[in-house]
Design an enzyme around this catalytic site. Structure first.
Site, short mmCIF file in Angstrom:
data_model
loop_
_atom_site.label_atom_id
_atom_site.label_comp_id
_atom_site.label_asym_id
_atom_site.label_seq_id
_atom_site.Cartn_x
_atom_site.Cartn_y
_atom_site.Cartn_z
N GLY A 162 5.77 -2.55 0.20
CA GLY A 162 4.57 -3.26 0.66
C GLY A 162 3.52 -3.34 -0.43
O GLY A 162 3.81 -3.55 -1.60
N CYS A 163 2.29 -3.10 -0.01
CA CYS A 163 1.16 -3.37 -0.90
C CYS A 163 0.89 -2.27 -1.91
O CYS A 163 -0.03 -2.39 -2.73
CB CYS A 163 -0.08 -3.67 -0.08
SG CYS A 163 0.15 -5.15 0.92
#
Ligand SMILES: CC(C)(COP(=O)(O)OP(=O)(O)OC[C@H]1O[C@@H](n2cnc3c(N)ncnc32)[C@H](O)[C@@H]1OP(=O)(O)O)[C@@H](O)C(=O)NCCC(=O)NCCSC(=O)CC(=O)O
Length: 381
Positions: A162-163
């Site tokens: 993800g981020c």
């Protein structure tokens, strides 16, 4: 943002062969979407104009997002050719993603390699990260082939971080560079939101937030540990990963046959605000010179959304302007997931405010909730 004093750090003696970022490159696909047109476009292509309240909600989120424009690989034309992701939830994405993800990654890797001034054949390790599709062999191999990397290159793929993905990949690259003399590590991160493009659903505001904020982009960084001769940009002083207890539902992603569903929780900004200072102090705080506070550092923070940046600013009591580079990237490109942080680093160095020897923190925020912190030092000019 004002120029800062250049504090010294304490552990130079114990880490003689410290890794550094030597060059970087960023790129986006060509389709540029003004944020104030997005809700109309999104509801039209997903044939959801009848969901009037939801569309108004989307317009409000877009208005308050702090984003001016975003870039996408997909366009209206994509959904004329492949109507499935927009209307039926049975997408035929794989061929598009299998080609476009490594191609975008190759474009940014070439920029970084060019900037570095040494041939692609000098790359010894490749760390590749994405959540935009999974294949065997993976996009890392296709990327290596597009770049003409030696067949001896050692590849590591990091999927679904993800981020926080690019910060995690840079942490791995730092270890590789520091433990393999002569290593030259290419880190590449590429995300295409086509994997999570879905029609709006009335009971899922979290997915509306995803559709309103996330965007496409790629970044690459070359890491080595050869010292000043290599022309380093940022020395990678120390890295840490902290997982917030009992926060698994803070950002929830799942890959289905129909693509990925990603739901950030409404409590994510509060979780970040409550925990960011402790993550900073425990993660890289011991290496910050005593007396040095968070405002003495420069900050490269994942631009996850306005509320995320406000939470980091509030949680660390940062002075206004400290997150300007992150706010600029959010505004000009949206949230490109893990890739965003490379845009923020690039923006920071372009601004010319950084002083040789200045210390700063790179902060990635991803599912877990995971905070990846890395203490950086601006290399001597
Ligand atoms: C989305 C926003 C721009 C909206 O801002 P606004 O100023 O319009 O107002 P707001 O924050 O009060 O939100 C408006 C309404 O939407 C609701 N709302 C907001 N976020 C929500 C979410 N994730 N899930 C469900 N509901 C949500 C609020 O409760 C509120 O409901 P009501 O109106 O009923 O009170 C902002 O909230 C924001 O920046 N949020 C952070 C986005 C985020 O989580 N980014 C990280 C993505 S993941 C990432 O980057 C890392 C990773 O994990 O990989």
């Amino acid at each position: 943002m004002t120029a800062q004093a250049a504090p010294t750090i304490v552990d130079d003696a114990v880490q003689p062969q410290r890794a550094a970022m030597l060059a970087m490159g960023t790129a986006n696909p060509l389709n540029c979407m003004p944020q104030d047109e997005y809700a109309d476009w999104y509801f039209r292509v997903t044939r959801s104009d009848h969901l009037i309240n939801l569309k108004e909600n989307m317009k409000k989120i877009c208005r308050n997002s702090g984003i001016k424009k975003r870039y996408f690989h997909h366009s209206e034309e994509t959904f004329r050719r492949h109507p499935e992701p927009a209307v039926r939830d049975q997408p035929s994405l794989d061929d598009i993603l299998a080609t476009a993800v490594p191609e975008l990654a190759a474009a940014v890797a070439l920029r970084a390699i060019d900037e570095c001034g040494r041939p692609a054949s000098d790359i010894t390790h490749l760390v590749f990260t994405t959540y935009s599709g999974m294949h065997m062999p993976g996009a890392d191999l296709r990327l290596a082939s597009l770049l003409g990397l030696p067949s001896s290159v050692k590849r590591t793929s990091m999927y679904f971080h993800g981020c926080s993905a690019a910060v995690a990949a840079l942490r791995v690259a730092k270890d590789l560079a520091e433990n393999n003399p002569g290593a030259r590590v290419l880190v590449a991160s590429a995300e295409l939101t086509l994997i999570l493009f879905r029609a709006p659903q009335e009971d899922h505001i979290d997915e509306l937030v995803t559709q309103a904020l996330l965007s496409d982009g790629a970044g690459a960084v070359i890491v080595g540990a050869g010292g000043a001769d290599e022309g380093p940009l940022f020395e990678m002083v120390s890295a840490a990963q902290t997982t917030l207890p009992n926060s698994e539902d803070g950002a929830d992603g799942q890959l289905y046959a129909s693509g990925m569903v990603f739901c950030p929780s409404a409590k994510l900004p509060a979780l970040v605000r409550e925990n960011v200072e402790q993550c900073f102090v425990e993660g890289v705080g011991p290496l910050v010179p005593s007396g040095g506070g968070s405002n003495d550092l420069f900050w490269a923070v994942h631009p996850g959304g306005l509320a995320i940046l406000d939470s980091v600013e509030g949680g660390l009591a940062l002075a206004p302007g400290k997150l300007d580079a992150s706010r600029h990237v959010l505004s000009e490109y949206g949230n490109m997931s893990g890739t965003s942080i490379i845009f923020v680093l690039d923006e920071l160095r372009r601004r010319g405010d950084l002083q040789p020897g200045g210390l700063g923190v790179m902060l990635g925020i991803g599912p877990g909730i995971t905070m990846e912190t890395m203490l950086l030092r601006v290399a001597a000019a």
